[in-house]
Scaffold this active site. Structure first.
Site: not given
Ligand code: ADP
Length: 672
Positions: A200, A235, A116, A292
């Site tokens: 973040e 999530h 990431k 993908r």
């Molecule tokens: P993973 O790879 O574990 O699925 P992601 O980075 O894709 O993690 O984030 C998954 C979910 O977490 C997102 O769809 C969102 O709902 C929430 N999320 C991620 N980053 C943030 C953020 N900075 N603020 C609020 N919610 C977040």
């Protein structure tokens, strides 16, 4: 174009890929584990090869075995589906070495998005907006904390190697920072053997909006609009729709172009998804890129009229993309739900078992079902318990949601817990209908989405009492069985083959008993000339109907309605437009545990033996006279005359065994 491909996957996505490949005249080789020998994807493929035992690591993840199968069968390319080997750079490398096309991006693009924080650095460079935060290499806890303090709380800690929501922690205040960091690091170490963290800004009401991108080998890239996947639990996506409600053309263009920049920055090829968080003020931030085909790709297909698997096959075989950006059009609205074997009322605990009864809505231009299972198939412990994706399209969001609500009631599954009733509540939720979406939607509406009814989602004064439907079903079912027995014995007039409480002028009666949750319910039944009088909790319903297979055509007080009924060993599921209702029929034949004598009934209440016959044929008796004593479940039950009359015939003697529901004697009531 290829003439033969191997599909390194199972379930709905393997079936989905095969469908398009066949349409294009491409032969398909399936692989399967020992647990999947009879699976739908195996049956659909032109050839299928077993690659090992049930656990994925011994079968669907066996890179060398799969490549060997591809070579042996002459497959020119491998479609990885999603999950399994779809984002595995070493596998892509191995395909290349074996001279087999991997239908997906190059290994380098997968690697670039694997971390990431590395992905964020690339995106920063490509001018793709990022959530404010820190994603550097220096992992000094004091430094991480300083960045958080400067940003202001809440912040989100994320494992750079993370996925599936693991290794993520929200920190609401400075004094929680240290313990949250420790916890996130521990989880990341356990999950990914890497506890590198990034920080973040935590957005409190964001939407998850992602862009579908495609790139070919000739430098062309397009975006195929967006999908809103804000409705999530832990999530994980639950409902996906396209286009995103309220999306302006300008914002779509800005996000689409940012997504294409992201893909081009890593030399992308094929189908990819760039996920963004969309803030309330319209700002959007890069989250990650999935390299993908996504589970939710069908909603994009339905609004663009394109087949994304076809696009993948074309791009991988070296053709140019079928459309240019200006030719991409959006039409109507599409929504997808994921139907899972799980118990939403028990923290979404995954369920396994056999799909004993499975009926799906009819597919047409509005309704699409992507599935990898059929009735009788097993949902095993080894793989993802997704049963199907249900996708609908219509001209606008309102109509699409209405259609989805209807399609969900037509998705009938018995024998296993599923989330269909939860999905229906979600789709029918007024806030959802009003598109008040953000990633906290399910938590916010917990009370209405989880009313704690253990799956029995019926109610409302206008709906048919589901217990009445269940009772009517049992009556019609028993009538049918008697008739079948009569036909079988060539003696349709024998009293043995009649099913009714008894033919007395005094209305014959009996009780049908059910277990609903932990409660026992009794429906008092009186036979009428036509139909039945049902008495349920003091309410009287005049019921009649017909049972044709699983279709129950019921009439209650003259109001006709259709329901569907699945019965598995006395476990009855009644499906109506109000949802599914489950109960256990305490059928006399079906291990009935309790019994109470019902006055007026001259049938055996349950399996048992005749202890004594107290009357003779031709004998006149008065109301209340004891006629027969039965023993069942170690208890004696006395059957009494419910009116004055004459015993005309006796069908059993002391010592005989009788089946529940069998008529014990014939009785003629005295004319008043
Ligand atoms: P993973 O790879 O574990 O699925 P992601 O980075 O894709 O993690 O984030 C998954 C979910 O977490 C997102 O769809 C969102 O709902 C929430 N999320 C991620 N980053 C943030 C953020 N900075 N603020 C609020 N919610 C977040």
């Amino acid at each position: 174009m290829f003439n033969k491909i191997l599909i390194a996957n199972r379930g709905e996505i393997a079936c989905r890929v095969i469908r398009t490949a066949h349409r294009l005249g491409i032969r398909c080789v399936a692989i399967y584990s020992e647990a999947d020998a009879n699976a739908m994807h195996v049956a659909m493929a032109d050839e299928a090869v077993c690659v090992g035992p049930a656990p994925s690591k011994d079968s669907y993840l066996k890179m060398d075995t799969i490549l060997e199968v591809a070579k042996q069968t002459g497959a020119q390319a491998i479609h990885p589906g999603y999950g399994f080997l779809s984002e595995n750079a070493p596998f892509v490398q191995k395909c290349q070495e074996a001279d087999i096309v991997f239908i997906g991006p190059p290994a380098s693009a997968i690697e670039a998005m694997g971390s990431k924080s590395a992905a964020k650095r690339i995106m920063e460079e490509a001018n793709v907006p990022l959530v404010p935060g820190y994603h550097g290499e220096d992992q000094d806890p004091a430094l991480l904390k300083r960045h958080s303090d400067e940003m202001g709380y809440p912040v989100l800690l994320k494992a750079t190697a993370g996925g599936g929501g693991k290794g993520m922690r929200v920190v609401w205040a400075a004094d929680e920072f240290d313990s949250a960091l420790d916890a996130a690091k521990r989880e990341a170490m356990n999950g990914f053997a890497d506890d590198t963290m990034l920080v973040e800004k935590y957005l409190t009401k964001p939407r998850h909006v992602e862009i579908q991108v495609f790139c070919d080998k000739h430098g062309n890239s397009v975006y195929l609009a967006e999908r809103d996947c804000s409705v999530q639990r832990r999530h994980q996506k639950v409902v996906e729709e396209a286009p995103a409600p309220g999306m302006s053309d300008e914002l779509r263009k800005a996000m689409g172009e940012a997504a294409v920049r992201a893909a081009e920055a890593i030399g992308y090829e094929g189908a990819g998804t760039v996920e963004f968080l969309l803030d309330e003020d319209g700002s959007f931030y890069f989250m990650e890129m999935n390299t993908r085909l996504q589970v939710e790709h069908p909603v994009t297909e339905l609004i663009t009229g394109q087949d994304l698997v076809e696009w993948q096959l074309k791009a991988a075989s070296g053709q140019t993309l079928p459309l240019k950006q200006d030719d991409v059009q959006i039409n109507g609205h599409a929504v997808e739900v994921r139907i899972y074997a799980e118990d939403p009322d028990n923290d979404f605990l995954p369920a396994t078992g056999k799909l004993e009864y499975l009926r799906t809505p009819e597919e047409n231009r509005y309704v699409r079902v992507d599935t990898g299972v059929r009735e009788g198939d097993e949902v095993s412990i080894y793989y993802d318990p997704m049963i199907a994706k249900l996708i609908v399209w219509d001209e606008n969001r309102d109509r699409a949601m209405q259609r989805m609500s209807q399609a969900l009631t037509e998705y009938r599954i018995a024998g296993m817990k599923t989330n269909t009733h939860f999905l229906k509540r979600l789709i029918d939720n007024p806030a959802f209908r009003a598109a008040e979406l953000d990633t906290g939607f399910i938590e916010k509406h917990e009370e209405t989405l989880f009313p704690g009814t253990s799956g029995n989602s019926q109610g409302g004064s206008h709906s048919a009492n589901p217990l009445a439907l269940a009772a009517l079903y049992t009556l019609l079912k028993q009538g049918q069985q008697r008739q079948a027995e009569a036909v079988h014995s060539h003696d349709t007039t024998s009293p043995w083959h009649q099913f009714s409480g008894w033919r007395l002028n005094e209305e014959p009666a009996l009780a049908v008993r059910f277990k609903v949750g932990d409660e026992e319910k009794s429906v008092q039944v009186n036979w009428l000339n036509q139909g039945y009088r049902l008495s349920i909790d003091g309410h009287i319903v005049i019921a009649d109907g017909k049972l044709e297979d699983d279709v129950l055509k019921a009439s209650f007080n003259g109001h006709n309605r259709n329901a569907f009924v699945a019965e598995l060993a006395g476990h009855i599921t009644v499906f109506t437009d109000q949802g599914a209702f489950e109960c256990q029929w305490l059928h006399p034949d079906l291990d009935n545990h309790e019994f109470e004598e019902e006055g007026g009934s001259l049938t055996a209440p349950m399996n048992g033996s005749i202890v004594a016959v107290l009357v003779e044929a031709g004998q006149k008796v008065t109301k209340g006279t004891s006629l027969v004593i039965m023993e069942a479940m170690k208890m004696e039950h006395t059957i009494t005359a419910s009116s004055d009359g004459t015993v005309t015939e006796i069908f059993y003697q002391a010592g005989d065994l009788v089946e529940g529901g069998a008529d014990l004697l014939a009785f003629e009531a005295e004319e008043a």
